[in-house]
Design an enzyme around this catalytic site. Structure first.
Site, PDB file in Angstrom:
ATOM      1  N   TYR A   1       0.811  -1.508   0.103  1.00  0.00           N
ATOM      2  CA  TYR A   1      -0.127  -0.103  -0.070  1.00  0.00           C
ATOM      3  C   TYR A   1       0.902   1.174   0.041  1.00  0.00           C
ATOM      4  O   TYR A   1       0.511   2.304  -0.268  1.00  0.00           O
ATOM      5  CB  TYR A   1      -0.923   0.153   1.174  1.00  0.00           C
ATOM      6  CG  TYR A   1      -2.001  -1.127   0.867  1.00  0.00           C
ATOM      7  CD1 TYR A   1      -2.290  -1.743   0.026  1.00  0.00           C
ATOM      8  CD2 TYR A   1      -2.703  -1.340   2.450  1.00  0.00           C
ATOM      9  CE1 TYR A   1      -3.244  -2.868  -0.104  1.00  0.00           C
ATOM     10  CE2 TYR A   1      -3.700  -2.458   2.288  1.00  0.00           C
ATOM     11  CZ  TYR A   1      -4.048  -3.047   1.062  1.00  0.00           C
ATOM     12  OH  TYR A   1      -4.890  -4.196   1.067  1.00  0.00           O
TER      13      TYR A   1
ATOM     14  N   LYS B   1       3.549 -15.281   1.488  1.00  0.00           N
ATOM     15  CA  LYS B   1       3.776 -16.070   0.207  1.00  0.00           C
ATOM     16  C   LYS B   1       5.006 -16.416   0.052  1.00  0.00           C
ATOM     17  O   LYS B   1       5.575 -15.936  -1.308  1.00  0.00           O
ATOM     18  CB  LYS B   1       2.883 -15.277  -0.780  1.00  0.00           C
ATOM     19  CG  LYS B   1       1.401 -15.438  -0.727  1.00  0.00           C
ATOM     20  CD  LYS B   1       0.757 -16.724  -1.040  1.00  0.00           C
ATOM     21  CE  LYS B   1       0.651 -16.725  -2.443  1.00  0.00           C
ATOM     22  NZ  LYS B   1       0.118 -18.318  -2.979  1.00  0.00           N
TER      23      LYS B   1
ATOM     24  N   ASP C   1      -2.480 -18.084   1.600  1.00  0.00           N
ATOM     25  CA  ASP C   1      -3.724 -18.726   0.813  1.00  0.00           C
ATOM     26  C   ASP C   1      -4.195 -19.645   1.575  1.00  0.00           C
ATOM     27  O   ASP C   1      -5.430 -20.116   1.664  1.00  0.00           O
ATOM     28  CB  ASP C   1      -3.608 -19.053  -0.748  1.00  0.00           C
ATOM     29  CG  ASP C   1      -2.210 -19.665  -0.793  1.00  0.00           C
ATOM     30  OD1 ASP C   1      -1.479 -19.788  -0.042  1.00  0.00           O
ATOM     31  OD2 ASP C   1      -1.970 -20.274  -2.181  1.00  0.00           O
TER      32      ASP C   1
ATOM     33  N   ASP D   1      -5.047  -7.524   5.705  1.00  0.00           N
ATOM     34  CA  ASP D   1      -5.936  -6.825   5.339  1.00  0.00           C
ATOM     35  C   ASP D   1      -7.239  -7.632   4.799  1.00  0.00           C
ATOM     36  O   ASP D   1      -8.356  -7.728   5.366  1.00  0.00           O
ATOM     37  CB  ASP D   1      -5.753  -5.905   4.456  1.00  0.00           C
ATOM     38  CG  ASP D   1      -7.042  -4.771   3.983  1.00  0.00           C
ATOM     39  OD1 ASP D   1      -7.907  -4.750   4.654  1.00  0.00           O
ATOM     40  OD2 ASP D   1      -7.046  -4.099   2.942  1.00  0.00           O
TER      41      ASP D   1
ATOM     42  N   ASP E   1     -10.399  -9.494   7.241  1.00  0.00           N
ATOM     43  CA  ASP E   1     -11.895  -9.167   6.905  1.00  0.00           C
ATOM     44  C   ASP E   1     -12.686 -10.533   6.721  1.00  0.00           C
ATOM     45  O   ASP E   1     -13.618 -10.745   7.161  1.00  0.00           O
ATOM     46  CB  ASP E   1     -11.735  -8.427   5.339  1.00  0.00           C
ATOM     47  CG  ASP E   1     -11.998  -7.144   5.643  1.00  0.00           C
ATOM     48  OD1 ASP E   1     -11.701  -6.456   6.449  1.00  0.00           O
ATOM     49  OD2 ASP E   1     -12.338  -6.373   4.497  1.00  0.00           O
TER      50      ASP E   1
END
Ligand code: NAD
Length: 360
Positions: A141, A197, A230, A254, A258
């Site tokens: 970000y 990852k 994942d 993030d 959520d």
């Protein structure tokens, strides 16, 4: 009259339902911490409308002088077409970056009365208590270059994921310390579950190496596990109670937080804290956004804002008794059947707070 030595909580209600839910948190604060000085400021679209900037230098300077900051939410369709650096979200990112609050704590706790409201089967979420620690001030970000350019007649967009060892180590240290305090023994991952990852990203490789190194150096008493982000997304819906503290970078944190929010009943229930180095005021805010679809209708669930106040009382204002009172009152109100529309009930924002105040 504000005492010179009293603590100050800066309220930045923001946009949409932000002012509605922050007003309810203020009512709770006035009861459990009557000596706390409450100040108001503008952030997001509200600040843009007043000053042409989503966060002014004066607001950031004032925030740095306060003991804690409670934000509502920012954003909305009204500001969709303003330049990116003037968008309400730029104010939010600027505040996080300006305070350097690099560790975002997002508890995903299932109140017993809400177990049936989860998207998952009741037995999977009853007793659920996960703490997600998300890196907040670096990663994709913020990484540079960040742009949309035209190359050979085509448009091309670039975002940059970047992490330094220092950025990884300081947030990982927070996660290990928090796991130490939570003393969990059950579940497959009772300590810190670090997610990245590393199979396809260099930042993931560095993340895993640095977290492992720090663990060996300083936190070997805490159990450490690693999982690809994942796979963690899958595990969160398969067996969420396995997880105690989940550590992730800005982007994966993030998304995973959520996802975890949906395990607990409603996004309207979820608070968050963003913490920096000792002495820096903590930034507290609901996980939800400004919810333009329900803004102004009195439908917003105030619990996420009230529980964000609870976290501020606990983590920045050193008032654990007041925090416990708030927590127990929310729990009791839910147990007595109090529900806003997002939880399947029909109470308004104010009536839900009234139900909580009754138990204070
Ligand atoms: P959102 O969280 O605002 O809303 C998602 C859904 O959840 C909506 O249906 C909304 O009605 C519902 N909801 C959210 N909070 C609720 C509450 N307290 N009680 C009951 N229902 C609630 O997310 P969005 O719709 O993707 O974004 C809307 C705006 O908010 C956008 O401008 C976005 O950029 C901004 N946003 C801000 C923040 C923040 O300030 N931290 C976070 C996320 C999104």
């Amino acid at each position: 009259m504000v005492q010179p030595n009293s603590q100050t909580l800066l309220l930045l209600p923001g946009d949409g339902i932000g002012p509605e839910v922050t007003a309810e948190a203020r009512r709770v604060a006035e009861i459990v911490a009557p000596d706390l000085a409450l100040e108001d400021g503008l952030l997001g679209g509200a600040s843009y409308d007043a000053h042409g900037e989503p966060m002014t230098a004066a607001t950031l300077a004032r925030a740095k002088e306060c003991d804690a900051i409670l934000m509502g939410a920012v954003g909305g369709p009204k500001w969709d077409n303003v330049p990116r650096d003037k968008r309400p979200e730029a104010g939010l990112l600027g505040m996080r970056k300006g305070l350097d609050v690099y560790a975002n704590l997002r508890p995903a706790y299932c109140f017993p009365a809400l177990a049936a409201a989860s998207a998952l089967r009741t037995e999977l979420v009853e007793g659920l208590d996960i703490l997600i620690v998300r890196e907040l001030t670096s990663g994709v970000y913020f990484g540079q270059p960040k742009m949309i350019e035209t190359v050979g007649g085509e448009r091309r967009a670039v975002d940059t994921q970047s992490y330094t060892t220092g950025e990884i180590r300081r947030v990982a240290a927070r996660a290990f310390e928090l796991a130490r305090g939570r003393k969990r023994t059950s579940g497959k991952f009772p300590g810190v579950l670090s997610c990245e990852k590393s199979n396809v990203m260099e930042t993931g490789v560095l993340w895993r190496e640095e977290v492992t190194r720090l663990h060996k150096e300083q936190y070997s008493d805490v159990r450490l596990d690693h999982m690809l982000a994942d796979a963690a997304a899958m595990h969160l819906v398969k067996a969420p109670k396995d997880i105690n503290v989940l550590l992730a970078d800005n982007l994966f944190g993030d998304i995973l937080s959520d996802e975890a929010s949906m395990l607990t009943g409603s996004i309207g229930m979820l608070p968050s804290a963003s913490l920096g180095e000792p002495g820096v005021p903590g930034l507290y805010e609901p996980v939800h956004g400004s919810a333009p679809d329900i803004a102004g209708k009195g439908l917003a669930n105030p619990c996420a804002a009230i529980l964000s106040l609870e976290m501020a009382l606990r983590w920045s204002l050193n008032r654990p008794e007041a925090a416990d009172r708030v927590w127990k009152a929310v729990d009791a109100a839910l147990s007595s059947g109090a529900r806003t529309a997002d939880l399947g009930g029909n109470l308004t924002t104010r009536q839900m707070t009234d139900a909580i105040l009754k138990h204070l």
